[in-house]
Design a protein around this motif. Structure first.
Motif, PDB file in Angstrom:
ATOM      1  N   TYR A 121      22.262   8.641  46.137  1.00  0.00           N
ATOM      2  CA  TYR A 121      22.665   8.702  44.740  1.00  0.00           C
ATOM      3  C   TYR A 121      22.955  10.142  44.308  1.00  0.00           C
ATOM      4  O   TYR A 121      23.858  10.396  43.510  1.00  0.00           O
ATOM      5  CB  TYR A 121      21.599   8.080  43.839  1.00  0.00           C
ATOM      6  CG  TYR A 121      21.782   6.595  43.642  1.00  0.00           C
ATOM      7  CD1 TYR A 121      22.789   6.114  42.799  1.00  0.00           C
ATOM      8  CD2 TYR A 121      20.966   5.672  44.286  1.00  0.00           C
ATOM      9  CE1 TYR A 121      22.965   4.748  42.618  1.00  0.00           C
ATOM     10  CE2 TYR A 121      21.137   4.303  44.110  1.00  0.00           C
ATOM     11  CZ  TYR A 121      22.149   3.854  43.274  1.00  0.00           C
ATOM     12  OH  TYR A 121      22.344   2.508  43.101  1.00  0.00           O
ATOM     13  N   LEU A 151      29.024  10.148  36.418  1.00  0.00           N
ATOM     14  CA  LEU A 151      27.749   9.514  36.757  1.00  0.00           C
ATOM     15  C   LEU A 151      26.614  10.466  36.400  1.00  0.00           C
ATOM     16  O   LEU A 151      26.564  11.592  36.887  1.00  0.00           O
ATOM     17  CB  LEU A 151      27.687   9.176  38.252  1.00  0.00           C
ATOM     18  CG  LEU A 151      26.493   8.326  38.696  1.00  0.00           C
ATOM     19  CD1 LEU A 151      26.649   6.890  38.199  1.00  0.00           C
ATOM     20  CD2 LEU A 151      26.358   8.339  40.219  1.00  0.00           C
ATOM     21  N   ILE A 190      22.371  10.725  36.303  1.00  0.00           N
ATOM     22  CA  ILE A 190      21.232  10.064  36.934  1.00  0.00           C
ATOM     23  C   ILE A 190      19.925  10.718  36.505  1.00  0.00           C
ATOM     24  O   ILE A 190      19.831  11.947  36.401  1.00  0.00           O
ATOM     25  CB  ILE A 190      21.341  10.114  38.474  1.00  0.00           C
ATOM     26  CG1 ILE A 190      22.633   9.431  38.938  1.00  0.00           C
ATOM     27  CG2 ILE A 190      20.140   9.446  39.128  1.00  0.00           C
ATOM     28  CD1 ILE A 190      22.824   9.458  40.441  1.00  0.00           C
ATOM     29  N   ASP A 196      23.242   7.018  33.321  1.00  0.00           N
ATOM     30  CA  ASP A 196      23.803   5.760  33.829  1.00  0.00           C
ATOM     31  C   ASP A 196      22.821   5.003  34.718  1.00  0.00           C
ATOM     32  O   ASP A 196      22.787   3.777  34.709  1.00  0.00           O
ATOM     33  CB  ASP A 196      25.075   6.050  34.641  1.00  0.00           C
ATOM     34  CG  ASP A 196      26.151   6.715  33.806  1.00  0.00           C
ATOM     35  OD1 ASP A 196      26.563   6.099  32.800  1.00  0.00           O
ATOM     36  OD2 ASP A 196      26.562   7.833  34.142  1.00  0.00           O
ATOM     37  N   ILE A 197      22.023   5.762  35.485  1.00  0.00           N
ATOM     38  CA  ILE A 197      21.135   5.147  36.462  1.00  0.00           C
ATOM     39  C   ILE A 197      19.787   5.840  36.433  1.00  0.00           C
ATOM     40  O   ILE A 197      19.705   7.070  36.329  1.00  0.00           O
ATOM     41  CB  ILE A 197      21.729   5.223  37.885  1.00  0.00           C
ATOM     42  CG1 ILE A 197      23.054   4.438  37.936  1.00  0.00           C
ATOM     43  CG2 ILE A 197      20.770   4.677  38.923  1.00  0.00           C
ATOM     44  CD1 ILE A 197      23.769   4.533  39.249  1.00  0.00           C
ATOM     45  N   GLU A 208      26.850  -4.950  31.487  1.00  0.00           N
ATOM     46  CA  GLU A 208      26.235  -3.646  31.774  1.00  0.00           C
ATOM     47  C   GLU A 208      26.078  -3.445  33.277  1.00  0.00           C
ATOM     48  O   GLU A 208      26.320  -2.353  33.797  1.00  0.00           O
ATOM     49  CB  GLU A 208      24.872  -3.572  31.088  1.00  0.00           C
ATOM     50  CG  GLU A 208      24.149  -2.261  31.328  1.00  0.00           C
ATOM     51  CD  GLU A 208      22.751  -2.242  30.729  1.00  0.00           C
ATOM     52  OE1 GLU A 208      21.952  -1.375  31.122  1.00  0.00           O
ATOM     53  OE2 GLU A 208      22.465  -3.099  29.866  1.00  0.00           O
ATOM     54  N   THR A 209      25.672  -4.510  33.966  1.00  0.00           N
ATOM     55  CA  THR A 209      25.505  -4.427  35.421  1.00  0.00           C
ATOM     56  C   THR A 209      26.829  -4.139  36.107  1.00  0.00           C
ATOM     57  O   THR A 209      26.905  -3.325  37.031  1.00  0.00           O
ATOM     58  CB  THR A 209      24.905  -5.735  35.963  1.00  0.00           C
ATOM     59  OG1 THR A 209      23.613  -5.938  35.382  1.00  0.00           O
ATOM     60  CG2 THR A 209      24.764  -5.687  37.481  1.00  0.00           C
ATOM     61  N   LYS A 214      29.507  -2.611  34.850  1.00  0.00           N
ATOM     62  CA  LYS A 214      29.923  -1.237  34.575  1.00  0.00           C
ATOM     63  C   LYS A 214      29.174  -0.259  35.475  1.00  0.00           C
ATOM     64  O   LYS A 214      29.766   0.672  36.032  1.00  0.00           O
ATOM     65  CB  LYS A 214      29.676  -0.897  33.105  1.00  0.00           C
ATOM     66  CG  LYS A 214      30.620  -1.591  32.133  1.00  0.00           C
ATOM     67  CD  LYS A 214      30.292  -1.190  30.699  1.00  0.00           C
ATOM     68  CE  LYS A 214      31.227  -1.865  29.702  1.00  0.00           C
ATOM     69  NZ  LYS A 214      30.890  -1.504  28.296  1.00  0.00           N
ATOM     70  N   ARG A 215      27.869  -0.477  35.614  1.00  0.00           N
ATOM     71  CA  ARG A 215      27.055   0.416  36.451  1.00  0.00           C
ATOM     72  C   ARG A 215      27.504   0.342  37.908  1.00  0.00           C
ATOM     73  O   ARG A 215      27.656   1.374  38.581  1.00  0.00           O
ATOM     74  CB  ARG A 215      25.584   0.025  36.312  1.00  0.00           C
ATOM     75  CG  ARG A 215      24.634   0.924  37.097  1.00  0.00           C
ATOM     76  CD  ARG A 215      23.196   0.496  36.910  1.00  0.00           C
ATOM     77  NE  ARG A 215      22.924  -0.820  37.480  1.00  0.00           N
ATOM     78  CZ  ARG A 215      22.608  -1.896  36.779  1.00  0.00           C
ATOM     79  NH1 ARG A 215      22.526  -1.831  35.458  1.00  0.00           N
ATOM     80  NH2 ARG A 215      22.371  -3.046  37.377  1.00  0.00           N
ATOM     81  N   ARG A 216      27.720  -0.865  38.384  1.00  0.00           N
ATOM     82  CA  ARG A 216      28.125  -1.031  39.785  1.00  0.00           C
ATOM     83  C   ARG A 216      29.518  -0.468  40.045  1.00  0.00           C
ATOM     84  O   ARG A 216      29.770   0.087  41.116  1.00  0.00           O
ATOM     85  CB  ARG A 216      28.055  -2.512  40.162  1.00  0.00           C
ATOM     86  CG  ARG A 216      26.624  -3.035  40.282  1.00  0.00           C
ATOM     87  CD  ARG A 216      26.582  -4.537  40.536  1.00  0.00           C
ATOM     88  NE  ARG A 216      25.220  -4.994  40.780  1.00  0.00           N
ATOM     89  CZ  ARG A 216      24.875  -6.266  40.961  1.00  0.00           C
ATOM     90  NH1 ARG A 216      25.829  -7.221  40.921  1.00  0.00           N
ATOM     91  NH2 ARG A 216      23.620  -6.590  41.182  1.00  0.00           N
ATOM     92  N   LYS A 219      30.900   2.075  38.501  1.00  0.00           N
ATOM     93  CA  LYS A 219      30.756   3.527  38.566  1.00  0.00           C
ATOM     94  C   LYS A 219      30.334   3.960  39.963  1.00  0.00           C
ATOM     95  O   LYS A 219      30.890   4.891  40.555  1.00  0.00           O
ATOM     96  CB  LYS A 219      29.715   4.003  37.544  1.00  0.00           C
ATOM     97  CG  LYS A 219      30.237   4.234  36.133  1.00  0.00           C
ATOM     98  CD  LYS A 219      29.108   4.684  35.221  1.00  0.00           C
ATOM     99  CE  LYS A 219      29.624   5.104  33.850  1.00  0.00           C
ATOM    100  NZ  LYS A 219      30.161   6.464  33.828  1.00  0.00           N
ATOM    101  N   ASP A 278      22.251  -0.928  44.358  1.00  0.00           N
ATOM    102  CA  ASP A 278      21.864  -1.365  43.024  1.00  0.00           C
ATOM    103  C   ASP A 278      20.609  -2.228  43.074  1.00  0.00           C
ATOM    104  O   ASP A 278      19.690  -2.066  42.255  1.00  0.00           O
ATOM    105  CB  ASP A 278      23.012  -2.133  42.374  1.00  0.00           C
ATOM    106  CG  ASP A 278      22.813  -2.309  40.878  1.00  0.00           C
ATOM    107  OD1 ASP A 278      22.795  -1.299  40.160  1.00  0.00           O
ATOM    108  OD2 ASP A 278      22.649  -3.462  40.434  1.00  0.00           O
TER     109      ASP A 278
END
Length: 452
Positions: A196, A218, A220, A346-347, A411-412, A414-416, A418, A444
């Protein structure tokens, strides 16, 4: 660019030096001095902190006394440049910085403390916070001021040449090696966190759709048990990322240091901590907040500015007669904390390294640097390809996700997405394949499982 001979004449005039006795012009242009005496050629890598000075008027050429033709007056652009905040010593090689102490009048023009600056002349305009590598003639000039009696003199660079930074087209594929190396930034080493971290280091806003957050970014938050490993984290990142700025986000820092560039009278722009060059890694050490405390208006404003920088990749510039002026930025923000961050990342990765995973020394830091420069470049991002069949697979997964949990499906996704974009760019072919998408899902799921 201005005529080179004219630039040299101007510099010589400032020091009452006979240009003919200086040196043959062609030889002079090809020379790069090691000293920093007046009229020496110097190399200066800088961030242009203030580009809002009025154009300066000058008279080119030779003009015998009493025979001045004022119709030949020309203008030249002026800016204030500072050493690039957070740039590592291995980046520029044998770069020559400007010498000497500077007047108190310019102490507010540095995003970070203990930096040097230079007054830069050229005939083209640049935007603030852009970075450049100049070759020019060192001189000195009065600092522009609204006060007619002000005579503060500062180092000046008459620009002869702008060096373009080049990215190597062919680099060794060391993706797995760099992931292993970045895993050692955590104690104990954590390969998931290392992967990551790689994605964060190659992230950058590649497009800015209207009314949407930028694509390609991104942010984190790495949650670890012990803040004592922060120094090791910074050391690892600084060894391969060219520009890294640690930010201990303490109550005192929020109350005392301005985060936004600002101008009180439109004559000069004071720097803010977020006035950083493109590609800078901002390591926010949230543990420095300690047990917290009451925030005054300035601290709240600074936190808001940092949050806007993360989500919008823009920094607000405050001028007395211009409200809401924001300029694009490209800052990679990583948050280190022992708990969930207050910032809009984001994460959220909980670091759970294993003592069985010993740190791995890289074969060559220079090889890792070249690889990172390649996969994080705009040229490489422009090559990103997402085949139609992969789009169909992603869409089918989204439909299935909505059936399972409609509240979190968007939301999931969008995160994936990215992560998938950046994961594809971490490979030299820059293609989002089925294998890359499957790896995205695995990453993820592992991040989510660590929260349980």
């Amino acid at each position: 660019m201005l005529d080179v001979h004219e630039i040299i004449r101007t510099a010589c005039r400032e020091h009452d030096h006979d240009i003919e006795s200086l040196i043959d012009l062609e030889q002079y242009i090809g020379r790069l001095g090691k000293s920093t005496e007046p009229l020496e050629l110097v190399s200066f890598r800088c961030l242009l902190q203030d580009t809002g000075y009025p154009m300066e008027v000058y008279l080119p050429g030779e003009h015998p006394e009493g025979e001045v033709d004022w119709s030949k007056l020309k203008e030249r652009w002026v800016g204030w440049g500072v050493e690039i905040p957070g740039e590592q010593s291995w980046v520029g090689g044998d770069m020559q910085s400007v010498p000497g102490s500077l007047p108190a009048a310019v102490h507010t023009k540095y995003p970070l403390p203990d930096r040097k600056g230079d007054y830069v002349y050229d005939d083209v305009a640049f935007r603030p916070s852009s970075t450049h590598h100049f070759i020019g003639i060192l001189s000195s000039s009065p600092l522009p001021s609204n006060e007619p009696e002000a005579t503060e003199v500062v180092p000046t660079l008459h620009v002869l040449k702008i060096i373009d930074e080049e990215i190597e087209e062919t680099v060794e594929d060391v993706r797995e090696e760099i992931v292993d190396y970045l895993a050692s930034a955590f104690s104990p080493p954590d390969r998931l966190a290392g992967e990551y971290l790689l994605l964060l280091l190659l992230s950058s806003p590649t497009a800015r759709p209207a009314a949407m957050t930028p694509l390609g970014t991104l942010a984190i938050n790495f949650r670890r048990k012990d803040e004592s490993a922060t120094a090791n984290f910074n050391q690892i990142v600084q060894s391969i990322a060219p520009r890294v700025v640690p930010l201990p986000l303490s109550i005192q820092m929020l109350h005392s240091h301005p985060f936004l560039p600002s101008s009180t009278d439109s004559s000069s722009l004071d720097a803010g901590l977020l006035q950083l060059s493109e590609g800078t890694v901002l390591v926010v050490e949230e543990d420095a907040m300690g047990s917290g405390g009451q925030l005054n208006e300035k601290a709240v404003k600074n936190l808001k500015a940092l949050a806007e920088c993360i989500t919008e990749q823009r920094v607000r510039y405050e001028y007395p007669y211009m409200e809401g002026l924001k300029m694009d930025s490209a800052i990679k923000v990583v948050v280190l904390s022992q708990g969930k961050t207050l910032l809009p990342v984001d994460i959220d990765v909980i670091v759970k390294g294993s003592h069985e995973n010993a740190p791995i020394a890289p074969g060559s830091l220079q090889t890792l640097r070249r690889y990172l420069a390649k996969v994080s470049s705009r040229q490489h991002a422009a090559k990103l390809h997402i085949p139609d069949e992969i789009g169909e697979v992603i869409q089918e997964g989204f439909v299935q996700g909505r059936k399972e949990n409609a509240e979190t499906a968007e939301e999931t996704l969008k995160r994936r997405m990215k992560v998938a974009r950046l994961l594809a760019l971490s490979y030299t072919e820059a293609r989002l394949t089925k294998e890359v998408w499957q790896r995205t899902l695995q990453l993820d799921e592992e991040v989510m499982s660590r929260r349980l």
